[in-house]
Design an enzyme around this catalytic site. Structure first.
Site, PDB file in Angstrom:
ATOM      1  CG  ASN A   6       3.310  -1.138   5.170  1.00  0.00           C
ATOM      2  OD1 ASN A   6       4.424  -1.061   4.977  1.00  0.00           O
ATOM      3  ND2 ASN A   6       2.624  -1.967   6.323  1.00  0.00           N
ATOM      4  CD1 TRP A   7       5.062   0.842  -1.113  1.00  0.00           C
ATOM      5  CD2 TRP A   7       7.054   1.816  -1.249  1.00  0.00           C
ATOM      6  NE1 TRP A   7       4.879   1.983  -1.992  1.00  0.00           N
ATOM      7  CE2 TRP A   7       6.051   2.693  -2.148  1.00  0.00           C
ATOM      8  CE3 TRP A   7       8.390   2.090  -1.033  1.00  0.00           C
ATOM      9  CZ2 TRP A   7       6.619   3.866  -2.940  1.00  0.00           C
ATOM     10  CZ3 TRP A   7       8.467   3.142  -1.783  1.00  0.00           C
ATOM     11  CH2 TRP A   7       7.848   4.176  -2.604  1.00  0.00           C
ATOM     12  CE  LYS A   8       1.999  -5.285   4.324  1.00  0.00           C
ATOM     13  NZ  LYS A   8       1.062  -6.417   4.640  1.00  0.00           N
ATOM     14  CG  HIS A  98       1.872  -4.266  10.173  1.00  0.00           C
ATOM     15  ND1 HIS A  98       1.742  -5.549   9.630  1.00  0.00           N
ATOM     16  CD2 HIS A  98       1.272  -3.439   9.011  1.00  0.00           C
ATOM     17  CE1 HIS A  98       1.079  -5.520   8.556  1.00  0.00           C
ATOM     18  NE2 HIS A  98       0.740  -4.431   8.156  1.00  0.00           N
ATOM     19  CD  GLU A 100       2.751  -8.086   7.087  1.00  0.00           C
ATOM     20  OE1 GLU A 100       3.735  -7.081   7.126  1.00  0.00           O
ATOM     21  OE2 GLU A 100       1.680  -8.090   6.489  1.00  0.00           O
ATOM     22  CD  GLU A 174      -2.744  -2.661   8.550  1.00  0.00           C
ATOM     23  OE1 GLU A 174      -3.055  -2.277   7.540  1.00  0.00           O
ATOM     24  OE2 GLU A 174      -1.912  -3.194   8.946  1.00  0.00           O
ATOM     25  N   GLY A 180      -3.675  -9.033   3.277  1.00  0.00           N
ATOM     26  CA  GLY A 180      -3.056  -9.917   2.195  1.00  0.00           C
ATOM     27  C   GLY A 180      -3.937 -11.347   1.682  1.00  0.00           C
ATOM     28  CB  SER A 214      -7.744  -7.269   1.253  1.00  0.00           C
ATOM     29  OG  SER A 214      -6.866  -8.518   1.562  1.00  0.00           O
ATOM     30  N   GLY A 235      -1.493  -2.195   1.486  1.00  0.00           N
ATOM     31  CA  GLY A 235      -0.115  -3.011   1.377  1.00  0.00           C
ATOM     32  C   GLY A 235      -0.160  -3.283  -0.297  1.00  0.00           C
ATOM     33  N   GLY A 236      -0.521  -4.628  -0.706  1.00  0.00           N
ATOM     34  CA  GLY A 236      -0.176  -5.040  -2.018  1.00  0.00           C
ATOM     35  C   GLY A 236      -0.587  -4.053  -3.082  1.00  0.00           C
TER      36      GLY A 236
HETATM   37  P1  13P Z   1      -2.507  -5.652   2.100  1.00  0.00           P
HETATM   38  O1  13P Z   1      -3.146  -4.323   1.603  1.00  0.00           O
HETATM   39  O2  13P Z   1      -1.659  -6.266   1.141  1.00  0.00           O
HETATM   40  O3  13P Z   1      -3.716  -6.628   2.511  1.00  0.00           O
HETATM   41  O4  13P Z   1      -1.571  -5.211   3.423  1.00  0.00           O
HETATM   42  C1  13P Z   1      -2.301  -4.408   4.384  1.00  0.00           C
HETATM   43  C2  13P Z   1      -1.258  -4.045   5.160  1.00  0.00           C
HETATM   44  O5  13P Z   1      -0.745  -4.712   6.246  1.00  0.00           O
HETATM   45  C3  13P Z   1      -0.908  -2.589   5.344  1.00  0.00           C
HETATM   46  O6  13P Z   1      -0.309  -2.272   6.644  1.00  0.00           O
END
Ligand code: 13P
Length: 255
Positions: A6-8, A98, A100, A174, A180, A214, A235-236
């Protein structure tokens, strides 16, 4: 096993090309794929088309999924993207609910359920996110939170199944406190999730349970070894294509 990057709200066309160039140097993608390890990339919606075209050009076996979709089919919804638009671009699925989107953009459980119904009606694979905040976990309300988030979505899945839909649905646990933050859920937390889902669904959903929060090469290898989940949302860590390669290398040593 699905590995969803997930590149956000990150990356641009140059970065996407570089990312795919690095991945293209790896020769084992089709073998990994036939062994059941699939890379799924989720870019910002403006890059879905570009990414899908670049993947086709390089003949890479990756799937592309959206990060969100509108809960309405079409019409006067300024700034939104519809399920048919995602289909039109050759997108395979969509991340829904999600945290967010829930926290920052006011998305409700009802929105997530409506989006899931629409996605299933167009054979777009929903990746439905759910998870508790730290406060909800500390007050031991987490299982109720999961049920509140998932039950309305599950109703829509059952309706779609009754109408003949065979599109798979993935459930991405999640926890908000793990996203994050560098803190990952423990195996026991994930086992508890699997148990709760079994109660809500009335059957085992281990073939559809993903974990996100994470995730790194190391945490991923541990979770895979313990056999708790069917895949990951990353994500990251997966903004770095070298990390993707390392993760697949690790994973495929844990068949
Ligand atoms: P991180 O891997 O950066 O914690 O993000 C997880 C995420 O929100 C994947 O959708």
């Amino acid at each position: 096993m699905l590995m969803v990057a997930n590149w956000k709200m990150n990356m641009d066309r140059a970065a996407i090309s570089n990312y795919l160039d690095v991945l293209s140097r790896e020769e084992r993608w089709s073998r990994w794929c036939s062994n059941g390890y699939r890379l799924v990339l989720s870019p910002p919606s403006v890059y879905l088309d570009f990414l899908a075209c670049e993947i086709r050009k390089r003949e890479l076996p990756f799937w592309v999924v959206g990060q969100n979709v509108c809960a309405h089919e079409k019409g006067a919804y300024t700034g939104e993207v519809s399920v048919d638009m995602l289909r039109d671009l050759g997108v395979s699925g969509v991340i829904l609910g999600h945290s967010e989107r829930r926290r920052l953009f006011g998305e409700t459980d009802a929105h997530v359920a409506a989006k899931t119904a629409l996605a299933l009606s167009r054979e777009l694979v929903p990746i439905v996110c759910f998870g508790e905040t730290e406060a909800e976990r500390l007050s031991k309300e987490h299982a109720q939170v999961w049920e509140r988030q998932i039950a309305p979505v599950w109703k829509e899945v059952l309706k779609a199944r009754a109408a003949g839909s065979e599109t798979p649905v993935y459930w991405a646990y999640e926890p908000v406190w793990a996203i994050g933050t560098g803190r990952t859920a423990a195996i026991d937390d994930i086992r508890e999730v699997a148990g709760s889902l079994r109660e809500i669904f009335g059957h085992d959903c281990s073939a559809g349970l993903l974990y996100g929060g994470s995730v790194t090469d190391e945490s991923l290898a541990v979770l895979v070894e313990k056999g708790t989940v069917y895949g990951f949302l990353v994500g990251g860590a997966f903004l770095d294509s070298e990390a993707v390669l390392r993760a697949f290398d690790n994973l495929t040593h844990h068949p």
